[in-house]
Design a protein around this motif. Sequence first.
Motif, short mmCIF file in Angstrom:
data_model
loop_
_atom_site.label_atom_id
_atom_site.label_comp_id
_atom_site.label_asym_id
_atom_site.label_seq_id
_atom_site.Cartn_x
_atom_site.Cartn_y
_atom_site.Cartn_z
N ARG A 92 0.81 -1.09 0.17
CA ARG A 92 0.02 -0.02 0.00
C ARG A 92 0.87 1.09 -0.05
O ARG A 92 0.59 2.19 -0.81
N LEU A 143 2.66 1.60 -3.40
CA LEU A 143 1.79 2.23 -4.56
C LEU A 143 1.38 3.55 -4.37
O LEU A 143 1.48 4.13 -5.47
N VAL A 196 5.03 -9.17 -5.22
CA VAL A 196 4.49 -8.07 -6.22
C VAL A 196 5.58 -7.22 -6.69
O VAL A 196 6.51 -6.94 -5.97
N ILE A 205 1.69 -3.17 -11.98
CA ILE A 205 1.53 -3.87 -10.80
C ILE A 205 1.41 -5.12 -11.19
O ILE A 205 0.42 -5.68 -11.79
N SER A 206 2.41 -6.17 -10.86
CA SER A 206 2.10 -7.72 -11.16
C SER A 206 2.23 -8.39 -9.82
O SER A 206 3.22 -8.05 -9.08
N ILE A 207 1.44 -9.27 -9.75
CA ILE A 207 1.16 -9.97 -8.69
C ILE A 207 1.17 -11.51 -8.72
O ILE A 207 0.90 -11.89 -9.80
N LEU A 223 -7.07 -3.65 -15.64
CA LEU A 223 -6.43 -4.97 -15.78
C LEU A 223 -5.74 -5.30 -17.03
O LEU A 223 -6.38 -4.94 -18.13
N SER A 259 -1.60 -8.93 -13.93
CA SER A 259 -1.03 -7.61 -13.71
C SER A 259 -2.11 -6.65 -14.15
O SER A 259 -3.09 -6.68 -14.83
N PHE A 260 -1.65 -5.34 -13.56
CA PHE A 260 -2.55 -4.27 -13.59
C PHE A 260 -1.75 -3.12 -14.24
O PHE A 260 -0.63 -2.99 -13.80
N VAL A 276 -6.51 -2.69 -5.60
CA VAL A 276 -5.42 -3.63 -5.71
C VAL A 276 -5.11 -4.21 -4.34
O VAL A 276 -4.98 -5.79 -4.33
N PHE A 289 -8.00 -6.96 -3.72
CA PHE A 289 -7.83 -8.05 -4.86
C PHE A 289 -6.97 -8.86 -3.99
O PHE A 289 -6.90 -10.09 -4.14
N MET A 290 -5.71 -8.20 -3.45
CA MET A 290 -4.61 -9.16 -3.14
C MET A 290 -5.38 -10.02 -1.84
O MET A 290 -5.09 -11.23 -1.80
#
Length: 168
Positions: free
Chosen positions: A13, A16, A61, A72-74, A104, A115-116, A135, A138-139
């Motif tokens: 957080r 970001l 992340v 942002i890739s998770i 997305l 990824s976003f 985000v 979502f995580m």
Amino acid sequence: MAATLKPYLNAVRQTLTAAMCLENFSSQVVERHNKPEVEVRSSKELLLTPVVISRNEKEKVLIEGSVNSLRISIAVKQADEIEKILCHKFMRFMMMRAENFVILRRKPVENYDISFLITNFHTEAMYKHKLVDFVIHFMEEIDKEISEMKLAVNSRARISAEEFLKKF
């Protein structure tokens, strides 16, 4: 929220929020073009240093920033083969409907599950803190969803096995 998950999500957080300072920036190569620099990578001076925040080896992340976009890739936790299959199917389901999720991407970055892409146009049209909240939410929820799907698959398999073995 698990005790180990909270510091991880707080770090994501904060990163970001810090990386979300995006502004309109036209292309230096082509006149009247405005493409996300994090995707195009035409000028090195416009890219920020990528940051990887990792909870463990499999759950991490990647935050890549530039002057006008943020990717942002998770990587989602996948403990066993069932979780890998469920995660792959769920992410494919989401990415096929990427136009409904404005930020997305259709294809994730290599070695990541989803990824976003947030551009300066998204931050102008939406609240930055709400994008960060989305985000993070979502995580939090993706682990719960995959765990629930795994429990449903296991219970259905148990019932199927019991019905099959009744005949013997």
